[in-house]
Design a protein around this motif. Sequence first.
Motif, PDB file in Angstrom:
ATOM      1  N   MET A 158       8.920  -2.841   0.474  1.00  0.00           N
ATOM      2  CA  MET A 158       8.435  -1.637  -0.191  1.00  0.00           C
ATOM      3  C   MET A 158       9.307  -1.294  -1.401  1.00  0.00           C
ATOM      4  SD  MET A 158       8.508   2.269   1.147  1.00  0.00           S
ATOM      5  CE  MET A 158      10.297   2.167   0.982  1.00  0.00           C
ATOM      6  N   ILE A 159      10.630  -1.430  -1.267  1.00  0.00           N
ATOM      7  CA  ILE A 159      11.543  -1.142  -2.374  1.00  0.00           C
ATOM      8  C   ILE A 159      11.280  -2.084  -3.542  1.00  0.00           C
ATOM      9  CG2 ILE A 159      13.961  -1.193  -3.091  1.00  0.00           C
ATOM     10  CD1 ILE A 159      13.325   1.205  -1.406  1.00  0.00           C
ATOM     11  N   ILE A 160      11.060  -3.363  -3.238  1.00  0.00           N
ATOM     12  CA  ILE A 160      10.773  -4.349  -4.292  1.00  0.00           C
ATOM     13  C   ILE A 160       9.492  -3.995  -5.026  1.00  0.00           C
ATOM     14  CG2 ILE A 160      10.214  -6.773  -4.724  1.00  0.00           C
ATOM     15  CD1 ILE A 160      12.036  -7.495  -2.379  1.00  0.00           C
ATOM     16  N   TYR A 161       8.457  -3.643  -4.269  1.00  0.00           N
ATOM     17  CA  TYR A 161       7.169  -3.312  -4.893  1.00  0.00           C
ATOM     18  C   TYR A 161       7.261  -2.032  -5.723  1.00  0.00           C
ATOM     19  CZ  TYR A 161       5.258  -6.805  -1.697  1.00  0.00           C
ATOM     20  OH  TYR A 161       4.996  -7.958  -1.020  1.00  0.00           O
ATOM     21  N   LEU A 197       0.823  -1.206   0.000  1.00  0.00           N
ATOM     22  CA  LEU A 197       0.000   0.000   0.000  1.00  0.00           C
ATOM     23  C   LEU A 197       0.862   1.263   0.000  1.00  0.00           C
ATOM     24  CD1 LEU A 197      -2.825  -1.012   2.524  1.00  0.00           C
ATOM     25  CD2 LEU A 197      -2.895  -1.024   0.021  1.00  0.00           C
ATOM     26  N   ILE A 198       1.959   1.231   0.743  1.00  0.00           N
ATOM     27  CA  ILE A 198       2.858   2.387   0.760  1.00  0.00           C
ATOM     28  C   ILE A 198       3.485   2.592  -0.616  1.00  0.00           C
ATOM     29  CG2 ILE A 198       5.018   3.287   1.703  1.00  0.00           C
ATOM     30  CD1 ILE A 198       4.323   1.902   4.329  1.00  0.00           C
ATOM     31  N   ALA A 199       3.909   1.497  -1.256  1.00  0.00           N
ATOM     32  CA  ALA A 199       4.517   1.595  -2.585  1.00  0.00           C
ATOM     33  C   ALA A 199       3.532   2.169  -3.592  1.00  0.00           C
ATOM     34  CB  ALA A 199       4.996   0.215  -3.036  1.00  0.00           C
ATOM     35  N   VAL A 200       2.291   1.723  -3.530  1.00  0.00           N
ATOM     36  CA  VAL A 200       1.257   2.238  -4.432  1.00  0.00           C
ATOM     37  C   VAL A 200       1.014   3.729  -4.164  1.00  0.00           C
ATOM     38  CG1 VAL A 200      -1.179   2.096  -5.068  1.00  0.00           C
ATOM     39  CG2 VAL A 200       0.146   0.007  -4.749  1.00  0.00           C
ATOM     40  N   ALA A 201       0.970   4.101  -2.891  1.00  0.00           N
ATOM     41  CA  ALA A 201       0.738   5.502  -2.536  1.00  0.00           C
ATOM     42  C   ALA A 201       1.875   6.393  -3.014  1.00  0.00           C
ATOM     43  CB  ALA A 201       0.565   5.629  -1.025  1.00  0.00           C
TER      44      ALA A 201
END
Length: 292
Positions: A172-175, A92-96
Motif C-alpha cells: 500500500m505504501i509503494i502504491y 484499492l486502499i491506496a486509490v481510496a
Amino acid sequence: MKKKFNSKAMIYVGPHLILFLIFICVPTIYGIYASFTQWNLVNDPQWVGLANYQTILFDKSSTFHFQFTNGLKNTLLYVVMMVPLLIIIPLLIAVALENKRVKFKSVFQGILYIPGLISVSAAALIWSLIFHSKLGVTSNLFGTDFSWAAKQPYAWFLVLVISLWGGIGGNMIIYRSAIAGVSADLYEAAKIDGANSFKQFTNITLPAIKFPLVYTFVMTTAGCFNVFAQPLMMTKGGPKQGTHVLMMYIRTLAFGHGESIAGMASAMAVLLGLIILVISAAQYYVMNRNTD
C-alpha cells in the motif's frame, strides 16, 4: 582512455559487497553443492550426484517425493490465493486514500502499516487467541466450538488472514507513493472529457504506476513461495498436512528431530529456488511486454 580506479566509491560499496559475498553468494554456492551430497551437518558431505534429485522428482515410493510434491502443491495453492489479494487490496486502499474526501489519511495508513512491523510469532499468538475454540472472539460471537486449525478450509483461512493482515501495508505504501507522483492535470483533463472514476483508474492510474506494479507483483510472488512462519505458527501443517508448505519440510529435514538430512533438504531448496527464478523471470517479461 584508461579509467582511474575510484577508491572513494569502493569505500561505500566495499562493505556491502563483502557482506553480500559472505552471507548470500557463499551460502548459495555451498547449498547447491550440498544438494548433490549426503550430509547430516556433522560428518563430511558424501558426493551422491543426482541421486537426491532423482529421489525427490521420480521415486514415488519415497517419503521425500511425497514431501516435495505435497509441499510444493500447498505452496502453489498459497501463492495462487495470496498474491492477488496482496496486489489488489493494497492497490484499492491506496486509490481510496488518495480521494480528497477521505480524512485522516495518515492515521489509516499507519493503522494498516503497523501489522507489518509485528513479528509473525506475536501476530500468530494474537490471531490464535482470536480464533481459539473456547476463548476466542469468533467462537463466542458466532457460537462455534471447534478448532479452526484442525479443519479445512478453515486452516487455510487462518493462514490467509494473518498473511493478509501483515502484508497489506508494505504494498500500500509503494502504491500510494507512486500514485502521488501522477500529475493532477491528467485527472482534471479526464474529468473534462467526461471520464468517470473507473476510466481514470484504468487509463491514467494503472499505466502511470506500471513499474511499481511489476515490482510488487514479482516480489510478492517470490515472498509467497518462501512462506514458512504463518502455516507453522497457525496450523502446524494443518489437518492431513493440508497446509504443510515446502519450506516447512525443508526445515524439518535439515534441522528437525533426529539425524539431519541436509543434502536432501538442500536439493528441495534448490528446486524451489529454480521455480521462483523461472516464475519471477516470466512475470517480469510478460508484464514489461504488456506495459511497453
